[in-house]
Design an enzyme around this catalytic site. Structure first.
Site, PDB file in Angstrom:
ATOM      1  CB  SER A 265      -0.911  -0.001   1.225  1.00 58.96           C
ATOM      2  OG  SER A 265      -1.671   1.188   1.304  1.00 58.96           O
TER       3      SER A 265
ATOM      4  CD1 TRP B 102      -0.889   1.135  -6.523  1.00 56.13           C
ATOM      5  CD2 TRP B 102      -1.984   2.557  -5.214  1.00 56.13           C
ATOM      6  NE1 TRP B 102      -1.975   1.597  -7.231  1.00 56.13           N
ATOM      7  CE2 TRP B 102      -2.665   2.472  -6.442  1.00 56.13           C
ATOM      8  CE3 TRP B 102      -2.493   3.397  -4.213  1.00 56.13           C
ATOM      9  CZ2 TRP B 102      -3.824   3.194  -6.702  1.00 56.13           C
ATOM     10  CZ3 TRP B 102      -3.650   4.122  -4.475  1.00 56.13           C
ATOM     11  CH2 TRP B 102      -4.297   4.007  -5.714  1.00 56.13           C
ATOM     12  CG  HIS B 103      -1.458   5.062  -0.945  1.00 54.26           C
ATOM     13  ND1 HIS B 103      -1.738   3.743  -0.682  1.00 54.26           N
ATOM     14  CD2 HIS B 103      -2.654   5.694  -1.053  1.00 54.26           C
ATOM     15  CE1 HIS B 103      -3.044   3.571  -0.617  1.00 54.26           C
ATOM     16  NE2 HIS B 103      -3.626   4.729  -0.846  1.00 54.26           N
ATOM     17  CB  VAL B 104       5.284   6.341  -2.809  1.00 54.70           C
ATOM     18  CG1 VAL B 104       6.370   7.150  -3.509  1.00 54.70           C
ATOM     19  CG2 VAL B 104       5.622   6.189  -1.331  1.00 54.70           C
TER      20      VAL B 104
END
Length: 369
Positions: free
Chosen positions: A356, A359-361
């Site tokens: 997660s 991905w969020h970076v």
């Protein structure tokens, strides 16, 4: 629209031309998705329309290179399904994520947005999740049914999708711009008018126009609130000397209000993407158990605004914020790391949070800049 007109419009609303062009193409996903309902010629024609419109919107938003970048993980995923079905899931997972991270580092998308530019990193991330889920579900088609979870049984693919089905799924009408992530099985049944979308004695699936109107209205309200609040609570103030001069409580209240303000931008984006999926018909997820039954349109729902703003703990947030990605992480990371007959532990949680975070970076560097 001629470039001078685009420049004057962008200047009037305080945006760069690339960002304005992206927003116009993003809004265009709604009429593009609407027209999908009326494409003649059966499933093949609908797959072609989905793939072509998605590629054209990508080209208009990000330039020609965007489609080339999308094709790399798409090709790797499809090739792994053709050449090595037994291990295609794990191969695609690491290759697709590796390519995304490489693109993100190379293009430094956060810096591009700060300078008024834009790139396709965010859209590539959505496509990456869709590719991985498709390939893993094809991998699941080899396993015995008794070894699968209920969600795996529902989404597994017994036969290889055709190349045109795969392209249509990945690029469908621009849905890769901001999601939501959905399953290949649902996409195929929707395109072929099977499952939830199979015509019955009552006719085809219910009208999407009222749910679409509600989503568009929600988007308009969210954007209105964001535009009203952002001049009062800009994130840039954190780097200004005046912020350092404030007392503790004033800084704390400003932190809360700036975060509250920034969230409405996400609510707007997700409301538009929800509207485009709903109006295409893909957002239909069945009927309620009430009497009389009511249609449900939550397949594309990515956020529960009231749930986010009134959440009493961080445990509740994954259930109401970025809902489809949270669901993806649960089905394709967390649950698949649990050994049969054993309870999940720290390792499963750590692995899920790590995926997660990676991905969020990529997403946050693009959308928050």
């Amino acid at each position: 629209m001629a470039l001078p007109e685009m420049e004057s419009m962008a200047s009037a609303i305080g945006l760069s031309v690339p960002v304005l062009r992206f927003l116009l193409c993003f809004a265009a996903t709604i009429p593009v998705s609407l027209f999908h309902r009326f494409v003649p010629g059966g499933p093949v024609a609908r797959h072609l329309y989905a793939a072509t419109t998605g590629a054209v919107l990508s080209y208009l938003s990000f330039g020609f290179s965007s489609n080339l970048h999308f094709l790399v993980p798409m090709f790797l995923g499809y090739a792994s399904m053709v050449l090595c079905r037994k291990y295609c899931g794990i191969i695609t997972f690491f290759l697709a994520f590796g390519y995304l991270i490489g693109c993100h580092v190379y293009y430094m998308s956060g810096d591009a947005w700060k300078e008024g530019g834009i790139d396709a990193t965010g859209a590539l991330m959505v496509i990456t999740l869709k590719i991985i889920s498709c390939v893993i579900n094809y991998n699941d088609g080899l396993l015995k049914e008794e070894d699968l979870l209920e969600v795996q049984k529902k989404n597994r693919l017994l036969k290889l999708p055709s190349s045109i089905e795969y392209l249509g799924y990945c690029l469908c009408c621009g849905s890769h711009f901001a999601g939501p992530v959905y399953e290949m099985k649902d996409y195929l049944e929707w395109t072929e008018r099977k499952g939830n979308w199979k015509p019955t004695e009552k006719g085809s699936s219910p009208s999407p126009y009222w749910p679409t109107f509600r989503a568009v209205l929600q988007a308009a309200i969210c954007m209105g609130l964001y535009l009203y609040l952002v001049p009062h609570y800009p994130l840039s103030r954190f780097t200004e000397p005046v912020y350092q001069e404030w007392g503790f409580w004033k800084r704390l209240s400003y932190q809360y209000m700036s975060g509250f303000t920034a969230r409405w931008k996400y609510y707007f984006i997700w409301s538009i993407s929800e509207a485009s999926i709903i109006i295409s018909g893909l957002g239909f997820s069945g009927w309620t158990d009430s009497n009389p039954p009511k249609s449900r349109w939550d397949r594309a729902k990515n956020v529960d605004i009231v749930g986010v703003e009134l959440a009493t703990s961080s445990v509740q947030l994954p259930l109401v914020w970025n809902i489809q990605v949270s669901t993806w992480l649960r089905h394709y990371v967390y649950e698949r790391l649990i050994q049969k007959g054993k309870k999940p532990g720290f390792f499963q949680l750590l692995a899920t949070q790590t995926v997660s975070a990676v991905w969020h970076v990529s997403i946050n560097s693009s959308l928050l800049s």
